[in-house]
Write an enzyme that holds these catalytic residues in place. Structure first.
Site, short mmCIF file in Angstrom:
data_model
loop_
_atom_site.label_atom_id
_atom_site.label_comp_id
_atom_site.label_asym_id
_atom_site.label_seq_id
_atom_site.Cartn_x
_atom_site.Cartn_y
_atom_site.Cartn_z
CD1 TRP A 103 -16.05 14.89 13.16
CD2 TRP A 103 -16.40 13.09 12.25
NE1 TRP A 103 -15.50 14.14 13.81
CE2 TRP A 103 -15.63 12.90 13.15
CE3 TRP A 103 -16.85 11.99 11.39
CZ2 TRP A 103 -15.29 11.63 13.57
CZ3 TRP A 103 -16.30 10.74 11.65
CH2 TRP A 103 -15.48 10.41 12.66
CB THR B 31 -1.01 0.17 1.21
OG1 THR B 31 0.08 0.03 2.40
CG2 THR B 31 -1.82 -1.19 1.47
CD GLU C 194 -4.83 -2.09 3.00
OE1 GLU C 194 -5.37 -1.86 1.97
OE2 GLU C 194 -4.26 -1.67 3.78
CE LYS D 17 -11.67 14.06 13.09
NZ LYS D 17 -10.24 13.96 12.64
P1 AMP Z 1 -5.45 1.64 -2.11
O1 AMP Z 1 -5.23 0.71 -1.38
O2 AMP Z 1 -4.27 2.51 -2.60
O3 AMP Z 1 -6.36 1.28 -3.40
O4 AMP Z 1 -6.42 2.82 -1.47
C1 AMP Z 1 -7.69 2.48 -0.98
C2 AMP Z 1 -8.51 3.82 -0.34
O5 AMP Z 1 -8.87 4.61 -1.63
C3 AMP Z 1 -9.85 3.63 0.03
O6 AMP Z 1 -9.61 3.04 1.51
C4 AMP Z 1 -10.22 5.06 -0.03
O7 AMP Z 1 -9.99 5.65 0.95
C5 AMP Z 1 -9.88 5.21 -1.35
N1 AMP Z 1 -10.95 4.87 -2.41
C6 AMP Z 1 -11.01 3.85 -3.23
N2 AMP Z 1 -11.95 3.93 -4.16
C7 AMP Z 1 -12.74 5.19 -3.80
C8 AMP Z 1 -14.00 5.54 -4.26
N3 AMP Z 1 -14.54 5.32 -5.30
N4 AMP Z 1 -14.20 6.89 -3.62
C9 AMP Z 1 -13.59 7.32 -2.63
N5 AMP Z 1 -12.47 6.96 -2.12
C10 AMP Z 1 -12.08 5.67 -2.60
#
Ligand code: AMP
Length: 543
Positions: free
Chosen positions: A442, A184, A329, A437
């Site tokens: 929020w 990640t 994940e 915040k």
């Molecule tokens: P990654 O592991 O780099 O793919 O990032 C995952 C994170 O990307 C998630 O926990 C979200 O915060 C964000 N994310 C993924 N898809 C979306 C979406 N369609 N809208 C908003 N946030 C997203």
């Protein structure tokens, strides 16, 4: 017990052999890193993967070894996915957009023994190599001519393949064995590795294909712009082989003009990628008065899809935006927004509002929202809380990592704040780290960004919460103008018409561009640091 089913485990190599046997003449079209567009059939690609598998074995690779790739979406990277996992080794896809220190950390932490590298990343890898003691072999993913010219001290991909026989029987082993590894791009601390198994990968591919998910079929013509170095391109390389879909791989050229050429020429009907890529594509289409011909659906994930994007694809290109949410994940598929027939009958603007939601969980994934005291919250579309997930393609811990704090009570805590409505649709309110915040209440930075982006004069918008002497935190809006004469007063009025008064950003700052993370998300941490003191200074001293 007698009469049970056969205990035959399905492996990643089975996907490729299925594609070769049942859809052998179907095409994989790839823009090579050298430049030209190249075409292969699944049968040819399967043969080349078998050759690569034997070459890797000859180099000493064995079960469980991590083999890294620094590569774009090309046919060679696709072959490497199958060859590495097929011999029981682990395909470790590395995101080349990470900082050099992170790359060094990742390659050493994973203990990669062999690296497969595209031409574009020769200088990057040369810079990293002195601090990568575990790397034994580097294979340059090109032909002999380029390799001998550009990196004669490394191995040549095509030469290695040519030395091997087209016939090879993939080994069989337990589907619980690891098949791939992806880190990640955490904004704080070192990146964390997620190890996928053959079992989770095949189950995830089946889920991705389903009609209630991405709807990939043998008739689909799929273009994953989402990189193969980011959560296995959302599982598309596996799902496409399972279905025998026509697959288009865009290589290193992700600009609007190159993507348009590929989409139109090859008649792509299903596109997948993050919002920043689609902004570039839509800008190019708009400026050049081009209408997409064959695209039916655009899957948008990774960051929230703004309403303006959903609308523009729909109205100008008759392409339906499928908003999806996932995480490294989660392999990554969690939810997909396919509207119910009732929602499809709504007037377009109301439907677009609904498409802003990230969707319902695909079968296999369970979602729930919790408060700070670990109590489940109502599914009423309004109450928001910490989003947790569980399912067979959700990680249960990080690779070689002791911290289990995100994996308590049998759930994975996503770090996202979300609502769930009565029909099961989830909407991300914010990252827990990004929510603002203000005076104990929020404010969702994503909602504010969506409101800003519905104003027509903006190329991009980002909202961050920064310290404020009276309210703890207040929102600051940063905008990249779409044209020279952006009217800030009109933008303020527009926002006032769309959000509660106390949500309105205290200031709007115009910037030439916004920073993004290695996976295309707005780099809010960097901006929060940069603008930390903005509201703490007297107004006349602000930049
Ligand atoms: P990654 O592991 O780099 O793919 O990032 C995952 C994170 O990307 C998630 O926990 C979200 O915060 C964000 N994310 C993924 N898809 C979306 C979406 N369609 N809208 C908003 N946030 C997203």
């Amino acid at each position: 017990m007698q009469g049970l089913m056969m205990n035959r485990h399905l492996l990643v190599s089975d996907l490729l052999e299925h594609a070769a046997a049942q859809h052998g003449q179907q095409s994989i079209i790839s823009r090579s890193v050298e430049g030209p567009i190249v075409r292969h059939t699944y049968a040819q690609i399967a043969q080349r993967s078998r050759q690569l598998a034997q070459a890797l074995l000859a180099l000493g690779a064995g079960p469980g070894d991590r083999i890294g790739t620094l590569a774009w979406n090309t046919h060679r990277h696709f072959e490497a996915y199958y060859a590495i996992s097929g011999i029981g080794a682990i395909t470790h896809t590395i995101n080349p957009r990470l900082f050099p220190e992170q790359l060094r950390y990742i390659i050493n932490h994973a203990d990669d023994r062999i690296l497969l590298v595209d031409l574009s990343f020769i200088p990057l890898l040369r810079q990293l190599l002195p601090q990568l003691p575990g790397v034994e072999h580097i294979i340059l993913m090109t032909d002999y001519e380029q390799q001998s010219l550009q990196a004669p001290d490394w191995l040549c991909y095509e030469t290695l393949l040519a030395e091997q026989s087209p016939n090879f029987s993939w080994p069989r082993f337990s589907d619980e064995q690891a098949s791939a590894l992806c880190y990640t791009s955490g904004t704080t601390g070192n990146p964390k590795g997620v190890l996928y198994s053959h079992y989770s990968t095949l189950l995830h591919a089946m889920a991705a294909c389903r009609a209630d998910a991405l709807g990939i079929t043998p008739e689909s013509c799929v273009l994953p712009v989402v990189p193969m170095f980011h959560v296995c391109a959302w599982g598309v390389p596996y799902a496409a082989a399972m279905m025998g879909s026509r697959l288009i791989l865009p290589g290193a050229a992700l600009d609007g003009a190159s993507l348009t050429e590929l989409i139109q020429q090859e008649q792509a009907d299903l596109l997948l990628g993050v919002p920043t890529v689609w902004m570039g594509l839509l800008r190019h289409l708009h400026e050049n008065h081009i209408r997409l011909q064959h695209v039916k659906r655009v899957v948008v994930g990774g960051s929230a899809a703004p309403l303006s994007m959903i609308r523009e694809f729909d109205e100008n290109h008759s392409a339906f935006v499928v908003h999806a949410w996932g995480m490294t994940e989660l392999s990554p598929l969690g939810t997909v927004n396919l509207p119910t027939p009732e929602i499809m009958r709504l007037p377009p603007l109301e439907r677009y509002q609904h498409q802003l939601k990230q969707g319902r969980p695909v079968f296999g994934i369970e979602l729930a929202i919790f408060d700070d005291k670990n109590h489940r919250l109502a599914h009423d579309g309004k109450t928001f809380g910490h989003l947790r997930v569980r399912g067979p393609w959700v990680a249960e811990r990080y690779f070689r990592h002791e911290d289990l704090s995100a994996f308590e009570h049998g759930w994975f805590d996503t770090g996202d704040i979300a609502t769930l409505d009565e029909a099961g649709y989830m909407q991300i309110v914010d990252r827990a780290k990004d929510v603002i915040k203000s005076g104990g209440e929020w404010i969702s930075s994503i909602d504010l960004e969506n409101a800003a982006m519905s104003y027509s004069g903006l190329r991009e918008a980002c909202v961050i919460g920064i310290p404020h002497p009276r309210w703890d935190e207040r929102p600051l809006l940063l905008v990249v103008p779409g044209h020279e004469d952006l009217d800030l007063a009109a933008l303020r009025d527009h926002l006032a018409a769309h959000v509660a008064r106390w949500w309105l950003p205290d200031s709007i700052v115009v910037v030439a561009e916004l920073p993004h993370t290695a996976t295309g998300k707005l780099s809010k941490l960097q901006l929060r640091n940069q603008y930390h003191d903005y509201y703490l200074k007297p107004e006349q001293n602000r930049p």
